[in-house]
Enzyme design. Structure first.
Site, mmCIF file in Angstrom:
data_model
loop_
_atom_site.group_PDB
_atom_site.id
_atom_site.type_symbol
_atom_site.label_atom_id
_atom_site.label_comp_id
_atom_site.label_asym_id
_atom_site.label_seq_id
_atom_site.Cartn_x
_atom_site.Cartn_y
_atom_site.Cartn_z
ATOM 1 N N ASN A 107 15.983 158.829 -10.680
ATOM 2 C CA ASN A 107 16.093 157.323 -10.437
ATOM 3 C C ASN A 107 14.794 156.732 -10.172
ATOM 4 O O ASN A 107 14.571 157.173 -8.948
ATOM 5 C CB ASN A 107 17.176 157.138 -9.496
ATOM 6 C CG ASN A 107 17.312 155.606 -9.281
ATOM 7 O OD1 ASN A 107 17.121 154.906 -10.082
ATOM 8 N ND2 ASN A 107 18.223 155.404 -8.311
ATOM 9 N N TRP A 108 14.135 156.329 -11.000
ATOM 10 C CA TRP A 108 12.713 155.773 -10.810
ATOM 11 C C TRP A 108 12.804 154.524 -9.882
ATOM 12 O O TRP A 108 11.985 153.912 -9.342
ATOM 13 C CB TRP A 108 12.103 155.400 -11.983
ATOM 14 C CG TRP A 108 11.610 156.481 -12.719
ATOM 15 C CD1 TRP A 108 11.739 157.812 -12.152
ATOM 16 C CD2 TRP A 108 10.808 156.655 -13.910
ATOM 17 N NE1 TRP A 108 11.051 158.644 -13.039
ATOM 18 C CE2 TRP A 108 10.507 157.857 -14.108
ATOM 19 C CE3 TRP A 108 10.350 155.611 -14.827
ATOM 20 C CZ2 TRP A 108 9.788 158.516 -15.276
ATOM 21 C CZ3 TRP A 108 9.768 155.946 -15.898
ATOM 22 C CH2 TRP A 108 9.439 157.433 -16.328
ATOM 23 N N LYS A 109 13.968 153.888 -9.745
ATOM 24 C CA LYS A 109 14.146 152.538 -8.983
ATOM 25 C C LYS A 109 13.381 151.607 -9.422
ATOM 26 O O LYS A 109 12.998 151.269 -10.682
ATOM 27 C CB LYS A 109 14.067 152.867 -7.372
ATOM 28 C CG LYS A 109 14.921 153.934 -6.893
ATOM 29 C CD LYS A 109 15.191 154.123 -5.513
ATOM 30 C CE LYS A 109 16.082 155.215 -5.200
ATOM 31 N NZ LYS A 109 16.365 155.449 -3.553
ATOM 32 N N HIS B 41 24.902 152.182 -6.705
ATOM 33 C CA HIS B 41 24.092 152.920 -5.611
ATOM 34 C C HIS B 41 24.023 152.072 -4.484
ATOM 35 O O HIS B 41 24.268 150.798 -4.380
ATOM 36 C CB HIS B 41 22.617 152.738 -6.348
ATOM 37 C CG HIS B 41 21.608 153.653 -5.532
ATOM 38 N ND1 HIS B 41 21.022 153.090 -4.539
ATOM 39 C CD2 HIS B 41 21.234 154.878 -5.933
ATOM 40 C CE1 HIS B 41 20.309 154.202 -4.218
ATOM 41 N NE2 HIS B 41 20.112 155.139 -5.063
ATOM 42 N N GLU C 10 21.935 151.189 -2.671
ATOM 43 C CA GLU C 10 20.924 150.115 -2.483
ATOM 44 C C GLU C 10 21.326 148.847 -3.238
ATOM 45 O O GLU C 10 21.159 147.682 -2.598
ATOM 46 C CB GLU C 10 19.708 150.385 -3.008
ATOM 47 C CG GLU C 10 18.852 151.393 -2.247
ATOM 48 C CD GLU C 10 17.614 152.225 -3.098
ATOM 49 O OE1 GLU C 10 17.265 153.137 -2.200
ATOM 50 O OE2 GLU C 10 17.616 152.233 -4.112
ATOM 51 N N GLU D 69 25.745 160.745 -2.399
ATOM 52 C CA GLU D 69 24.523 160.479 -1.798
ATOM 53 C C GLU D 69 24.809 159.912 -0.523
ATOM 54 O O GLU D 69 24.915 158.674 -0.396
ATOM 55 C CB GLU D 69 23.671 159.255 -2.513
ATOM 56 C CG GLU D 69 23.050 159.644 -4.028
ATOM 57 C CD GLU D 69 22.112 158.828 -4.593
ATOM 58 O OE1 GLU D 69 21.014 159.526 -4.481
ATOM 59 O OE2 GLU D 69 22.312 157.784 -4.580
ATOM 60 N N GLY E 44 15.892 158.575 0.718
ATOM 61 C CA GLY E 44 14.364 158.302 1.073
ATOM 62 C C GLY E 44 14.014 158.416 2.432
ATOM 63 O O GLY E 44 13.007 157.954 2.661
ATOM 64 N N SER F 203 16.871 162.866 -0.597
ATOM 65 C CA SER F 203 15.699 163.483 -0.379
ATOM 66 C C SER F 203 15.631 164.708 -0.959
ATOM 67 O O SER F 203 15.243 165.707 -0.497
ATOM 68 C CB SER F 203 15.329 163.696 0.997
ATOM 69 O OG SER F 203 15.394 162.528 1.671
ATOM 70 N N GLY G 158 15.231 160.656 -6.328
ATOM 71 C CA GLY G 158 14.618 159.596 -6.094
ATOM 72 C C GLY G 158 13.271 159.512 -6.169
ATOM 73 O O GLY G 158 12.651 159.916 -7.339
ATOM 74 N N GLY G 159 12.585 159.456 -5.040
ATOM 75 C CA GLY G 159 11.149 159.670 -5.117
ATOM 76 C C GLY G 159 10.458 160.864 -5.594
ATOM 77 O O GLY G 159 9.107 160.663 -6.301
#
Length: 276
Positions: free
Chosen positions: A40-42, A128, A130, A196, A202, A237, A258-259
């Site tokens: 997930n590049w967001k 999600h 966010e 999640e 994150g 994470s 994610g990151g």
């Protein structure tokens, strides 16, 4: 000769504990589930950066049958990525990060399911944390998005999870089950479900793999007869240095990254750790 579990001879890459858990829970014949590694590049990567990622990732990744690697990119990069993947034959699936429930309409900033289908998109992230936290997403709108995506042949990646406060109050299962029941109302098929824990997204604070496995097992059990066939992911994470331990857990069918998915080398390390 292969290992035999619940009357089955296991092949290379099979996870015996996953088979045993399904057998012991009384779900009958084992249903083979694929492994899904989704990035997930967001709100990251321009078209140029996305193209550079693909060029760097392709020679590092070792595709395997039964392992689906998904890139959930920003809307602006999807058309370019779709064309590049088609041109190179790279077996990567594309996902979007949101979808509206209407075919068309005055919904500024949203995107219709048909627009994604036209680009060859297969997956879409829905619910999600966010989106829930910053953009007013509710269980009711999540349900509408899930049903619209499925009606157009898209596979939703439905995100559920608890805050640290809810965990401290012992409400992990009750909260997640309520999210699932509302999101899956009036659906005819199961989406991919990603657990999640919000406190681990994150933050670098990873939920212990055994605890993630326990929660996913409770989700599978809550789904009843459909639980054995559900594809359940863990997200929070996920990194190259913890992926091996995460994927050894029998209820974890993959990860939502994610990151770490922004780095082609680390994402290739994660994808290459997956077994069908």
């Amino acid at each position: 000769m292969g290992i035999v579990a619940c009357g089955e001879t296991l092949g290379a890459g099979d996870r015996p504990w996953a088979i045993m858990s399904e057998c012991l829970l009384g779900w009958g014949p084992r249903i083979l589930r694929s492994t899904t590694i989704a990035g997930n590049w967001k709100m990251h990567k321009t078209q140029a950066e996305a193209k550079a990622f693909l060029q760097a990732f392709a020679p590092l990744w070792q595709p395997q049958a039964g392992v689906d690697v998904v890139l959930c990119a920003p809307f602006t990069a999807l058309a370019m990525l779709s064309g590049a993947i088609a041109a190179t034959g790279l077996p990567v699936s594309l996902g979007a990060q949101n979808v509206h429930w209407a075919e068309t309409g005055a919904f500024t900033g949203e995107i219709a399911p048909g627009m994604l289908v036209e680009l060859g998109i297969r997956y879409v992230v829905v619910g999600h944390s966010e989106r829930r936290q910053f953009f007013g997403e509710t269980d009711a709108t999540v349900n509408q998005r899930v049903r619209a995506a499925q009606a157009h042949g898209l596979t939703p990646i439905l995100c559920v999870g608890e805050t640290k406060v809810l965990r401290a109050q012992g409400q992990v299962e009750s909260w997640i089950f309520d999210q699932l029941d509302r999101a899956l109302a009036d659906t005819t098929a199961l989406p991919v479900i990603a657990y999640e824990p919000i406190w681990a997204i994150g933050t670098g604070d990873t939920c212990a793999p055994t605890e993630a496995n326990r929660v996913l097992q409770s989700i599978r059990h809550h789904l009843g007869d459909r639980g054995a066939e559900a594809t359940l992911l863990y997200g929070g994470s996920v990194k190259g240095n913890n992926i091996a331990e995460i994927l050894t857990q029998p209820e974890i069918d993959g990860v939502l990254v994610g990151g770490a998915s922004l780095d082609p080398e680390e994402f290739a390390q994660i994808a290459n750790a997956a077994q069908p």
